[in-house]
Design a protein around this motif. Structure first.
Motif, PDB file in Angstrom:
ATOM      1  N   PRO A  35      27.997  44.147  73.535  1.00 56.52           N
ATOM      2  CA  PRO A  35      29.295  43.493  73.426  1.00 56.52           C
ATOM      3  C   PRO A  35      30.016  43.795  72.105  1.00 56.52           C
ATOM      4  CG  PRO A  35      27.514  41.873  73.546  1.00 56.52           C
ATOM      5  CD  PRO A  35      26.897  43.210  73.630  1.00 56.52           C
ATOM      6  N   THR A  36      31.326  43.766  72.179  1.00 60.84           N
ATOM      7  CA  THR A  36      32.161  43.943  71.000  1.00 60.84           C
ATOM      8  C   THR A  36      32.005  42.722  70.103  1.00 60.84           C
ATOM      9  OG1 THR A  36      33.733  45.250  72.269  1.00 60.84           O
ATOM     10  CG2 THR A  36      34.526  44.286  70.214  1.00 60.84           C
ATOM     11  N   THR A  37      31.694  42.956  68.823  1.00 59.30           N
ATOM     12  CA  THR A  37      31.513  41.852  67.882  1.00 59.30           C
ATOM     13  C   THR A  37      32.212  42.149  66.562  1.00 59.30           C
ATOM     14  OG1 THR A  37      29.431  42.766  67.051  1.00 59.30           O
ATOM     15  CG2 THR A  37      29.281  41.137  68.818  1.00 59.30           C
ATOM     16  N   LEU A  38      32.572  41.095  65.894  1.00 60.94           N
ATOM     17  CA  LEU A  38      33.145  41.153  64.552  1.00 60.94           C
ATOM     18  C   LEU A  38      32.301  40.210  63.703  1.00 60.94           C
ATOM     19  CD1 LEU A  38      35.543  42.316  62.929  1.00 60.94           C
ATOM     20  CD2 LEU A  38      36.783  40.234  63.491  1.00 60.94           C
ATOM     21  N   THR A  39      31.682  40.727  62.639  1.00 65.11           N
ATOM     22  CA  THR A  39      30.775  39.930  61.816  1.00 65.11           C
ATOM     23  C   THR A  39      31.335  39.807  60.406  1.00 65.11           C
ATOM     24  OG1 THR A  39      28.910  40.769  63.090  1.00 65.11           O
ATOM     25  CG2 THR A  39      28.412  39.709  60.993  1.00 65.11           C
ATOM     26  N   LEU A  40      31.487  38.561  59.963  1.00 66.90           N
ATOM     27  CA  LEU A  40      31.936  38.269  58.603  1.00 66.90           C
ATOM     28  C   LEU A  40      30.735  37.741  57.831  1.00 66.90           C
ATOM     29  CD1 LEU A  40      34.353  37.766  60.660  1.00 66.90           C
ATOM     30  CD2 LEU A  40      35.399  36.524  58.805  1.00 66.90           C
ATOM     31  N   ALA A  41      30.405  38.388  56.732  1.00 69.54           N
ATOM     32  CA  ALA A  41      29.275  37.982  55.902  1.00 69.54           C
ATOM     33  C   ALA A  41      29.654  38.207  54.446  1.00 69.54           C
ATOM     34  CB  ALA A  41      28.044  38.800  56.268  1.00 69.54           C
ATOM     35  N   PRO A  42      28.941  37.585  53.522  1.00 68.65           N
ATOM     36  CA  PRO A  42      29.260  37.782  52.105  1.00 68.65           C
ATOM     37  C   PRO A  42      29.254  39.248  51.672  1.00 68.65           C
ATOM     38  CG  PRO A  42      27.819  35.899  52.338  1.00 68.65           C
ATOM     39  CD  PRO A  42      27.912  36.553  53.702  1.00 68.65           C
ATOM     40  N   GLY A  43      28.445  40.075  52.326  1.00 68.11           N
ATOM     41  CA  GLY A  43      28.378  41.492  51.972  1.00 68.11           C
ATOM     42  C   GLY A  43      29.521  42.328  52.494  1.00 68.11           C
ATOM     43  N   ARG A  71      29.184  51.264  65.457  1.00 63.32           N
ATOM     44  CA  ARG A  71      29.209  50.296  64.360  1.00 63.32           C
ATOM     45  C   ARG A  71      30.019  50.832  63.186  1.00 63.32           C
ATOM     46  NH1 ARG A  71      25.201  46.534  65.258  1.00 63.32           N
ATOM     47  NH2 ARG A  71      23.678  47.162  66.816  1.00 63.32           N
ATOM     48  N   ARG A  72      30.849  49.941  62.640  1.00 60.73           N
ATOM     49  CA  ARG A  72      31.594  50.228  61.408  1.00 60.73           C
ATOM     50  C   ARG A  72      31.397  49.043  60.483  1.00 60.73           C
ATOM     51  NH1 ARG A  72      35.903  54.069  61.525  1.00 60.73           N
ATOM     52  NH2 ARG A  72      35.611  53.792  59.313  1.00 60.73           N
ATOM     53  N   SER A  73      31.393  49.296  59.185  1.00 61.90           N
ATOM     54  CA  SER A  73      31.311  48.191  58.238  1.00 61.90           C
ATOM     55  C   SER A  73      32.023  48.573  56.953  1.00 61.90           C
ATOM     56  CB  SER A  73      29.852  47.816  57.954  1.00 61.90           C
ATOM     57  OG  SER A  73      29.176  48.905  57.379  1.00 61.90           O
ATOM     58  N   TRP A  74      32.541  47.555  56.285  1.00 60.05           N
ATOM     59  CA  TRP A  74      33.275  47.735  55.039  1.00 60.05           C
ATOM     60  C   TRP A  74      32.892  46.627  54.075  1.00 60.05           C
ATOM     61  CZ3 TRP A  74      35.457  47.456  59.879  1.00 60.05           C
ATOM     62  CH2 TRP A  74      35.980  48.636  60.408  1.00 60.05           C
ATOM     63  N   ALA A  75      32.789  46.964  52.801  1.00 60.08           N
ATOM     64  CA  ALA A  75      32.582  45.948  51.762  1.00 60.08           C
ATOM     65  C   ALA A  75      33.921  45.254  51.522  1.00 60.08           C
ATOM     66  CB  ALA A  75      32.084  46.604  50.478  1.00 60.08           C
ATOM     67  N   TRP A  76      33.869  43.973  51.191  1.00 63.63           N
ATOM     68  CA  TRP A  76      35.109  43.218  50.974  1.00 63.63           C
ATOM     69  C   TRP A  76      35.953  43.837  49.870  1.00 63.63           C
ATOM     70  CZ3 TRP A  76      36.441  40.482  54.834  1.00 63.63           C
ATOM     71  CH2 TRP A  76      35.507  39.778  55.596  1.00 63.63           C
ATOM     72  N   LYS A  77      35.320  44.415  48.849  1.00 63.47           N
ATOM     73  CA  LYS A  77      36.071  44.977  47.725  1.00 63.47           C
ATOM     74  C   LYS A  77      36.904  46.189  48.137  1.00 63.47           C
ATOM     75  CE  LYS A  77      32.295  47.886  45.979  1.00 63.47           C
ATOM     76  NZ  LYS A  77      32.845  49.137  46.432  1.00 63.47           N
ATOM     77  N   ASP A  78      36.548  46.822  49.252  1.00 64.49           N
ATOM     78  CA  ASP A  78      37.266  48.005  49.721  1.00 64.49           C
ATOM     79  C   ASP A  78      38.423  47.680  50.662  1.00 64.49           C
ATOM     80  OD1 ASP A  78      35.428  49.566  48.321  1.00 64.49           O
ATOM     81  OD2 ASP A  78      34.110  49.772  50.065  1.00 64.49           O
ATOM     82  N   ALA A 127      37.981  34.888  54.103  1.00 63.48           N
ATOM     83  CA  ALA A 127      36.643  35.435  53.847  1.00 63.48           C
ATOM     84  C   ALA A 127      36.697  36.458  52.721  1.00 63.48           C
ATOM     85  CB  ALA A 127      36.089  36.078  55.118  1.00 63.48           C
ATOM     86  N   LYS A 128      37.700  37.303  52.733  1.00 64.48           N
ATOM     87  CA  LYS A 128      37.831  38.298  51.663  1.00 64.48           C
ATOM     88  C   LYS A 128      38.037  37.615  50.309  1.00 64.48           C
ATOM     89  CE  LYS A 128      40.550  41.961  49.701  1.00 64.48           C
ATOM     90  NZ  LYS A 128      39.531  42.155  48.722  1.00 64.48           N
ATOM     91  N   ASP A 129      38.916  36.621  50.274  1.00 68.26           N
ATOM     92  CA  ASP A 129      39.164  35.885  49.015  1.00 68.26           C
ATOM     93  C   ASP A 129      37.878  35.237  48.503  1.00 68.26           C
ATOM     94  OD1 ASP A 129      41.807  36.622  49.125  1.00 68.26           O
ATOM     95  OD2 ASP A 129      42.507  34.691  49.905  1.00 68.26           O
ATOM     96  N   ARG A 130      37.122  34.655  49.405  1.00 64.79           N
ATOM     97  CA  ARG A 130      35.914  33.934  49.007  1.00 64.79           C
ATOM     98  C   ARG A 130      34.792  34.879  48.574  1.00 64.79           C
ATOM     99  NH1 ARG A 130      32.670  29.259  52.191  1.00 64.79           N
ATOM    100  NH2 ARG A 130      34.412  28.052  51.421  1.00 64.79           N
ATOM    101  N   TRP A 131      34.560  35.953  49.335  1.00 69.44           N
ATOM    102  CA  TRP A 131      33.375  36.767  49.119  1.00 69.44           C
ATOM    103  C   TRP A 131      33.604  38.035  48.310  1.00 69.44           C
ATOM    104  CZ3 TRP A 131      32.303  35.784  54.886  1.00 69.44           C
ATOM    105  CH2 TRP A 131      31.630  34.552  55.041  1.00 69.44           C
TER     106      TRP A 131
END
Length: 147
Positions: A68-76, A86-93, A141-145
């Protein structure tokens, strides 16, 4: 806003239940129509075309049901899976989550800057939150993490 809290990560968002099954059922239905019309001599070309398209749609539906299509928000960072990719990005980017309307619907667009290169990426707005709420949640989430 929604009742989703950033206090208990990771937050995993999915499409509304059952929406993946629509692709699978539509594809199977198209394949059956293709098979049924293949017995009409003047409709053979159309029957093959409908059957092939139905087969492709069935395959996409099967992949969506099993992965299934998912969107995951985590501190990393932010993770996104669609059709098993799968794709992933750091919040700083990441910067600038925003709702944008395109011809086929609404997406959440954002800028990604990594290694001196900048690009724009978009994720569909079909998760269990409305696109406006999803963009706000992603910005929160971006502001917080990203600190």
């Amino acid at each position: 806003m929604s009742d989703i809290s950033l206090d208990r990560p990771p937050i995993v968002l999915r499409r509304p239940k059952g929406s993946e099954l629509y692709f699978l059922m539509a594809g199977v239905y198209a394949v059956l129509i293709g098979i049924g019309t293949s017995f009409i001599p003047l409709m053979l070309f159309e029957a093959i075309a409908v059957g092939v398209v139905g087969g492709i749609v069935s395959l996409v539906g099967f992949i969506q049901v099993t992965r299934p299509t998912t969107l995951t928000l985590a501190p990393g960072g932010l993770g996104y899976v669609i059709l098993g990719i799968r794709r992933s990005w750091a919040w700083k980017d990441i910067s600038g989550f925003r709702e944008e309307r395109i011809r086929s619907g609404t997406v959440i667009a954002f800028n990604v800057q990594k290694g001196g290169r900048m690009g724009v990426f978009a994720i569909p707005g079909f998760f269990q939150l409305k696109p406006t709420e999803l963009a706000a949640l992603l910005n929160d989430a971006k502001d917080r993490w990203s600190r």
